[in-house]
Design an enzyme around this catalytic site. Structure first.
Site, short mmCIF file in Angstrom:
data_model
loop_
_atom_site.label_atom_id
_atom_site.label_comp_id
_atom_site.label_asym_id
_atom_site.label_seq_id
_atom_site.Cartn_x
_atom_site.Cartn_y
_atom_site.Cartn_z
N LYS A 180 9.85 57.18 42.88
CA LYS A 180 8.94 57.92 42.00
C LYS A 180 8.46 56.91 40.96
O LYS A 180 9.15 56.64 39.98
CB LYS A 180 9.69 59.09 41.35
CG LYS A 180 8.82 60.29 41.02
CD LYS A 180 7.68 60.01 40.07
CE LYS A 180 8.12 60.06 38.63
NZ LYS A 180 7.04 59.62 37.71
N GLU A 256 19.12 51.44 33.80
CA GLU A 256 18.64 50.36 32.91
C GLU A 256 17.81 51.06 31.85
O GLU A 256 16.71 51.54 32.16
CB GLU A 256 17.77 49.36 33.68
CG GLU A 256 18.39 48.77 34.95
CD GLU A 256 19.34 47.63 34.69
OE1 GLU A 256 19.68 47.38 33.52
OE2 GLU A 256 19.75 46.99 35.67
N CYS A 290 11.76 45.66 27.83
CA CYS A 290 13.00 46.26 27.34
C CYS A 290 13.89 45.21 26.67
O CYS A 290 14.68 45.53 25.80
CB CYS A 290 13.75 46.90 28.49
SG CYS A 290 14.11 45.73 29.81
N GLU A 386 13.84 52.29 19.07
CA GLU A 386 13.02 51.42 19.93
C GLU A 386 11.54 51.81 19.79
O GLU A 386 11.18 52.96 19.98
CB GLU A 386 13.45 51.58 21.41
CG GLU A 386 12.70 50.64 22.33
CD GLU A 386 12.98 50.92 23.81
OE1 GLU A 386 12.86 52.09 24.23
OE2 GLU A 386 13.30 49.97 24.55
P1 NAD Z 1 10.41 57.08 30.70
O1 NAD Z 1 11.87 57.37 30.60
O2 NAD Z 1 9.49 57.90 29.90
O3 NAD Z 1 9.91 57.26 32.21
C1 NAD Z 1 10.48 56.52 33.26
C2 NAD Z 1 10.33 57.30 34.55
O4 NAD Z 1 11.12 58.48 34.49
C3 NAD Z 1 8.91 57.74 34.86
O5 NAD Z 1 8.68 57.57 36.24
C4 NAD Z 1 8.93 59.21 34.49
O6 NAD Z 1 7.98 59.99 35.19
C5 NAD Z 1 10.34 59.60 34.90
N1 NAD Z 1 10.90 60.78 34.25
C6 NAD Z 1 10.65 61.23 32.99
N2 NAD Z 1 11.39 62.36 32.76
C7 NAD Z 1 12.12 62.60 33.88
C8 NAD Z 1 13.06 63.60 34.26
N3 NAD Z 1 13.44 64.57 33.43
N4 NAD Z 1 13.61 63.53 35.49
C9 NAD Z 1 13.26 62.54 36.36
N5 NAD Z 1 12.36 61.59 36.06
C10 NAD Z 1 11.80 61.60 34.84
O7 NAD Z 1 10.24 55.54 30.40
P2 NAD Z 1 8.89 54.70 30.30
O8 NAD Z 1 8.17 55.12 29.06
O9 NAD Z 1 8.20 54.78 31.60
O10 NAD Z 1 9.44 53.21 30.13
C11 NAD Z 1 9.74 52.62 28.89
C12 NAD Z 1 11.23 52.67 28.64
O11 NAD Z 1 11.92 52.03 29.70
C13 NAD Z 1 11.66 51.94 27.37
O12 NAD Z 1 12.65 52.69 26.72
C14 NAD Z 1 12.26 50.65 27.90
O13 NAD Z 1 13.20 50.03 27.07
C15 NAD Z 1 12.89 51.13 29.18
N6 NAD Z 1 13.10 50.01 30.11
C16 NAD Z 1 14.36 49.54 30.30
C17 NAD Z 1 14.58 48.45 31.15
C18 NAD Z 1 15.96 47.86 31.36
O14 NAD Z 1 16.12 47.05 32.26
N7 NAD Z 1 16.95 48.23 30.58
C19 NAD Z 1 13.50 47.87 31.81
C20 NAD Z 1 12.22 48.38 31.57
C21 NAD Z 1 12.04 49.46 30.73
O1 6OD Z 2 14.22 40.58 35.22
C1 6OD Z 2 14.71 41.65 35.62
O2 6OD Z 2 15.39 41.74 36.66
C2 6OD Z 2 14.47 42.86 34.85
N1 6OD Z 2 15.09 43.96 35.29
C3 6OD Z 2 13.68 42.82 33.76
C4 6OD Z 2 13.45 43.93 32.92
C5 6OD Z 2 12.42 43.91 32.05
C6 6OD Z 2 12.24 45.01 31.19
O3 6OD Z 2 11.20 45.33 30.68
#
Ligand code: NAD
Ligand code: 6OD
Length: 482
Positions: A180, A256, A290, A386
């Site tokens: 998804k 993540e 992130c 964040e």
């Molecule tokens: P988000 O949580 O809003 O959405 C992520 C995904 O989850 C989307 O596909 C969304 O449609 C889906 N989703 C939302 N609610 C849901 C539910 N109740 N059930 C199932 N699916 C659901 O995140 P975003 O805004 O797309 O991404 C930004 C966030 O992601 C930031 O907080 C960032 O730090 C984090 N992030 C973390 C990492 C990591 O490796 N730790 C990497 C990239 C992004």
């Molecule tokens: O480099 C990666 O494997 C990874 N998961 C990066 C994440 C980036 C977050 O925005």
């Protein structure tokens, strides 16, 4: 208005939603509609999970590791052959500069398939010989089995990189997937369907259902009883909702999540390298990484010089070339809300704090100025939540103990970047800071064999190299009485 429809990819076919439901996708650079996205719900998720389950029982389930991993190499090569299509698709979705796509995000999409194919071919399992009372002994050995259908839920900030970071190990281990993608970034997940068909990955192995989160495709995927495990990258509070859904059926999760990462700069650092590194970590991808640094701590003797140099870096960034926009108007409202809050909480705005003036169509895009603050207390909301934009706060510090306490005073624990020429200090800091990933004199330097993941509310589990196998396979022990 574009007539392009991003369709689901189910059982090797591109299909619209059964009820014709869809939503629009806008380009962040100018807010133009670039297409519509099919919105899947429970029926599309059910069709995709059924296809994925059947593929496990069919040719994919019986394929040798050698044949499966050879196909994944072909997937990587086909992404590389269609490099420009992937670059264009991701640029249209996220608006980020071509250089970021070409040098980082798209090559990583291909590399993920190769590294996990290599890992799976080469990783051994354990064996133990044991004594038995009759003297004949017994031999224990472990075998790895795929878990089944894996639900993969992705964010929008580095769509192909982050999706393939999960899909590649899942497939390498012999699972099938239902992905998804984020509603904000349908492009490259859809293109990957074409790649899978072109290289002969059997239908049902890789499925994509577009849609939203709650009451839509995302939630339906997490609630489907035939999804064996769920891997998710996104916001911490979404992770909490998914964990509750995964509790029904006792499904495993790999998360993540968000971060509020600290960058720490000691007075003995290589100053130019530190400025370059902190600038990248605060502003790359318009701050939507992130692992990015939103809290910078600089040792007092170089504080003023550092603030001035980072200000100059931020002011040299040009929207449209070195700096992309935020992902959407909605996310821009959130980030600008924090810019306003920072002023209300008493920050000194060193630079930025608003919206750049742009001409023509770009004037409609989701642009914000790179922003630097000083003067906030550690308990300000801007210091604790964040933001996920091109912004950071800089605080002076005097001692190691003081900066360690500040860096750790957060609910998150994803990453840190430390700048010093004193290696003893660097190792002490690495041990003391409560995060999953520490970079010393670097940032976002990735060896894909290393464990990647967050502590505290930044995640559950580790991905990368053999660590991904912990989640994408089940280890079974076989005990043979000799
Ligand atoms: P988000 O949580 O809003 O959405 C992520 C995904 O989850 C989307 O596909 C969304 O449609 C889906 N989703 C939302 N609610 C849901 C539910 N109740 N059930 C199932 N699916 C659901 O995140 P975003 O805004 O797309 O991404 C930004 C966030 O992601 C930031 O907080 C960032 O730090 C984090 N992030 C973390 C990492 C990591 O490796 N730790 C990497 C990239 C992004
Ligand atoms: O480099 C990666 O494997 C990874 N998961 C990066 C994440 C980036 C977050 O925005």
């Amino acid at each position: 208005m574009a007539s392009n429809l991003f369709k689901h990819f189910i059982n090797g076919q591109f299909v619209a939603s059964a009820d014709g439901r869809d939503f629009e996708k806008r380009r962040p650079t100018d807010n133009a509609v670039i297409g519509r996205v099919a919105e899947g719900r429970a029926p599309e998720i059910d069709a995709a999970v059924t296809a994925a389950k059947a593929a496990m029982k069919g040719p994919w389930g019986s394929m040798t590791t050698e044949a499966r991993t050879a196909l994944l190499y072909k997937v990587a090569d086909e992404i590389t052959r269609r490099f420009e299509d992937f670059v264009e698709a991701e640029m249209a979705d996220t608006g980020q500069p071509r250089s970021v796509m070409e040098h980082a995000f798209i090559p990583r999409g291909a590399a993920n398939f190769k590294i996990f194919a290599d890992v799976v071919k080469n990783v051994p399992t354990e064996a133990f010989q044991m004594a038995t009372p009759d003297g004949a002994g017994a031999l224990n050995y472990a075998i790895r089995k795929p878990k089944g259908v894996i639900g993969v839920i992705c964010p929008w900030n580095a769509p192909l990189l982050l999706m393939t970071w999960k899909v590649a190990p899942a497939l390498a281990c012999g699972n099938t997937v239902v992905v998804k993608p984020s509603e904000e970034s349908p492009g490259t997940a859809t293109l990957l369907g074409e790649v899978m068909n072109a290289v002969g990955v059997p239908p049902g192995v890789y499925n994509v259902v577009h849609g939203l989160g709650p009451d839509s495709a995302g939630e339906a995927l997490t609630r489907h009883k035939d999804v064996a495990a769920i891997t998710f990258t996104g916001e911490t509070r979404t992770g909490a909702a998914i964990m509750k859904a995964a509790a029904d059926g006792i499904r495993d999760v790999s998360f993540e999540l968000g971060g509020k990462n600290a960058g720490i700069v000691f007075a003995d650092c290589d100053f130019d390298a530190a400025i370059e590194g902190i600038s990248r970590s605060a502003f790359l991808n318009c701050g939507q990484v992130c692992l990015g640094t939103e809290r910078v701590y600089v040792q007092r003797p170089i504080f003023e010089k550092f603030v001035a140099a980072l200000k100059a870096k931020a002011e040299a960034m040009t929207p449209g070339t070195s700096l992309g926009p935020l992902i959407s108007q909605e996310h821009r409202s959130k980030v600008l809300g924090y810019y306003k809050l920072a002023a209300e909480e008493g920050a000194t705005v060193v630079t930025g704090g608003g919206v750049p003036t742009l001409e023509g169509d770009l004037a409609n895009g989701a642009w914000v100025q790179p922003t630097i603050w000083t003067g906030l207390p550690e308990n300000a909301r801007v210091m604790r939540e964040e933001i996920f934009g091109p912004c950071c706060h800089i605080t002076p510090f005097d001692t190691e103990d003081e900066v360690v306490a500040w860096a750790n005073d957060t609910d998150y624990g994803l990453s840190t970047t430390i700048w010093t020429t004193n290696l003893s200090c660097a190792h002490r800091m690495a041990a003391a800071i409560e995060v999953g990933i520490t970079w010393i004199n670097s940032w976002f330097l990735r060896d894909l064999r290393t464990p990647f993941g967050g502590s505290k509310q930044s995640g559950i589990g580790r991905e990368g190299g053999v660590h991904s196998l912990e989640f994408y396979t089940e280890l079974r022990n076989v005990c043979v009485k000799l």
